[in-house]
Design a protein around this motif. Structure first.
Motif, mmCIF file in Angstrom:
data_model
loop_
_atom_site.group_PDB
_atom_site.id
_atom_site.type_symbol
_atom_site.label_atom_id
_atom_site.label_comp_id
_atom_site.label_asym_id
_atom_site.label_seq_id
_atom_site.Cartn_x
_atom_site.Cartn_y
_atom_site.Cartn_z
ATOM 1 N N UNK A 1 -46.869 -37.093 -53.572
ATOM 2 C CA UNK A 1 -47.114 -38.526 -53.368
ATOM 3 C C UNK A 1 -48.529 -38.848 -53.831
ATOM 4 N N UNK A 2 -48.799 -40.126 -54.088
ATOM 5 C CA UNK A 2 -50.145 -40.528 -54.500
ATOM 6 C C UNK A 2 -51.013 -40.819 -53.278
ATOM 7 N N UNK A 3 -50.478 -41.627 -52.340
ATOM 8 C CA UNK A 3 -51.243 -42.001 -51.159
ATOM 9 C C UNK A 3 -51.185 -40.881 -50.123
ATOM 10 N N UNK A 4 -52.301 -40.187 -49.969
ATOM 11 C CA UNK A 4 -52.373 -39.060 -49.046
ATOM 12 C C UNK A 4 -53.663 -39.143 -48.231
ATOM 13 N N UNK B 1 -52.166 -42.724 -64.982
ATOM 14 C CA UNK B 1 -53.035 -41.793 -64.261
ATOM 15 C C UNK B 1 -52.276 -40.520 -63.891
ATOM 16 N N UNK B 2 -51.018 -40.688 -63.457
ATOM 17 C CA UNK B 2 -50.209 -39.539 -63.060
ATOM 18 C C UNK B 2 -50.032 -38.576 -64.233
ATOM 19 N N UNK C 1 -51.982 -38.442 -66.998
ATOM 20 C CA UNK C 1 -53.276 -37.915 -67.420
ATOM 21 C C UNK C 1 -53.777 -36.802 -66.507
ATOM 22 N N UNK C 2 -53.439 -36.876 -65.229
ATOM 23 C CA UNK C 2 -53.874 -35.838 -64.294
ATOM 24 C C UNK C 2 -53.013 -34.575 -64.368
ATOM 25 N N UNK C 3 -51.900 -34.658 -65.138
ATOM 26 C CA UNK C 3 -51.069 -33.467 -65.321
ATOM 27 C C UNK C 3 -49.662 -33.576 -64.762
ATOM 28 N N UNK C 4 -49.257 -34.758 -64.291
ATOM 29 C CA UNK C 4 -47.908 -34.937 -63.764
ATOM 30 C C UNK C 4 -46.861 -34.856 -64.863
ATOM 31 N N UNK C 5 -45.661 -34.397 -64.518
ATOM 32 C CA UNK C 5 -44.587 -34.243 -65.501
ATOM 33 C C UNK C 5 -43.541 -35.349 -65.421
ATOM 34 N N UNK C 6 -43.460 -36.020 -64.257
ATOM 35 C CA UNK C 6 -42.481 -37.097 -64.099
ATOM 36 C C UNK C 6 -42.969 -38.004 -62.977
ATOM 37 N N UNK D 1 -57.952 -36.786 -49.912
ATOM 38 C CA UNK D 1 -57.925 -37.103 -51.336
ATOM 39 C C UNK D 1 -56.508 -37.515 -51.746
ATOM 40 N N UNK D 2 -56.410 -38.319 -52.813
ATOM 41 C CA UNK D 2 -55.084 -38.791 -53.235
ATOM 42 C C UNK D 2 -54.371 -37.751 -54.093
ATOM 43 N N UNK D 3 -53.112 -38.063 -54.430
ATOM 44 C CA UNK D 3 -52.292 -37.129 -55.191
ATOM 45 C C UNK D 3 -52.830 -36.838 -56.577
ATOM 46 N N UNK D 4 -53.520 -37.814 -57.185
ATOM 47 C CA UNK D 4 -54.106 -37.583 -58.504
ATOM 48 C C UNK D 4 -55.112 -36.431 -58.445
ATOM 49 N N UNK D 5 -55.937 -36.451 -57.411
ATOM 50 C CA UNK D 5 -56.962 -35.412 -57.245
ATOM 51 C C UNK D 5 -56.326 -34.037 -57.115
ATOM 52 N N UNK D 6 -55.309 -33.940 -56.238
ATOM 53 C CA UNK D 6 -54.699 -32.629 -55.986
ATOM 54 C C UNK D 6 -53.890 -32.149 -57.184
#
Length: 224
Positions: free
Chosen positions: A52-55, A89-90, A92-97, A58-63
């Motif tokens: 999830x993003x809202x955590x 952002x998802x 760029x931070x390395x997310x796949x989907x 730190x947010x999901x982007x950070x982790x």
């Protein structure tokens, strides 16, 4: 059985996802300590992460970015935030989907199957990461990370750390290490191993890791 780690602060939704994953034959685990998600990732060694993003903290982007520093494991973002910037952002931070809430569990599971099939169809092992006292050893790319520091290891440095970190608390004899490093220690000067270990210790100290490898006189080396 693939292990799926869920990083979700909504307890009700997290439970629903866990139950669905069990039903489909996955091995689900959920994050308990949102202050150190990276350590939970290392300890659990999942084949896929639902993030999830809202955590809290730190947010999901950070982790996601922190996980990407040590692993290529697929990460699927799951969030009610669905602006173009969030999706960009998802990625760029390395997310796949990216799956937008609310969503169908069946669609999420379908995406999981597709992602796992694409990622592991070539027999690639992406979970070779060891951790001890905040020190993270990534076998796939021969790197070692500690706090914000990261170094590339030589072949011998990797072999030494891999052997010791796989046997935390156990004393590994010098003879055994020499056999692993050079196959046959018959023609290797005993001092050569000492030089290798001392050089490795110096590199660890340079990035803030002190007293990591202990010498047990007359026995060998150990990481506690």
């Amino acid at each position: 059985m693939y292990k799926i780690m869920t990083v979700e602060d909504d307890l009700k939704l997290c439970k629903e996802i866990q139950e669905a994953l069990l039903k489909w034959g996955f091995n689900p685990v959920k994050v308990k300590n949102f202050e150190d998600i990276l350590n939970e990732f290392v300890q659990n060694k999942p084949e896929l992460v639902i993030m999830d993003i809202n955590l809290p903290c730190f947010d999901g982007f950070y982790w996601c970015q922190k996980i990407r520093e040590i692993s290529k494991v697929p990460i699927i973002f799951l969030s009610s935030r669905n602006t173009n910037m969030d999706i960009i952002m998802a990625v760029q931070m390395g997310g796949d989907d990216f799956v937008t809430k609310p969503f169908s569990i069946d669609i999420l599971v379908t995406k999981l199957h597709a992602m796992l099939r694409r990622t592991y169809s070539y027999g690639e092992n992406l979970g070779d990461v060891l951790e001890c006292r905040g020190v993270i050893l990534n076998i796939n790319d021969s790197t070692l990370s500690y706090n914000e520091n990261k170094i590339e290891l030589t072949k011998n440095e990797l072999k030494i750390l891999l052997l010791l970190m796989k046997n935390i608390g156990k004393i590994i004899s010098r003879d055994r290490i020499m056999r692993i490093l050079w196959d046959d220690d018959t023609f290797i000067n005993d001092n050569t191993l000492t030089v290798n270990v001392n050089r490795l210790r110096k590199r660890l100290e340079d990035i803030g890791i002190k007293d990591f490898i202990e010498t047990k006189k007359g026995q060998g080396y150990v990481i506690l």
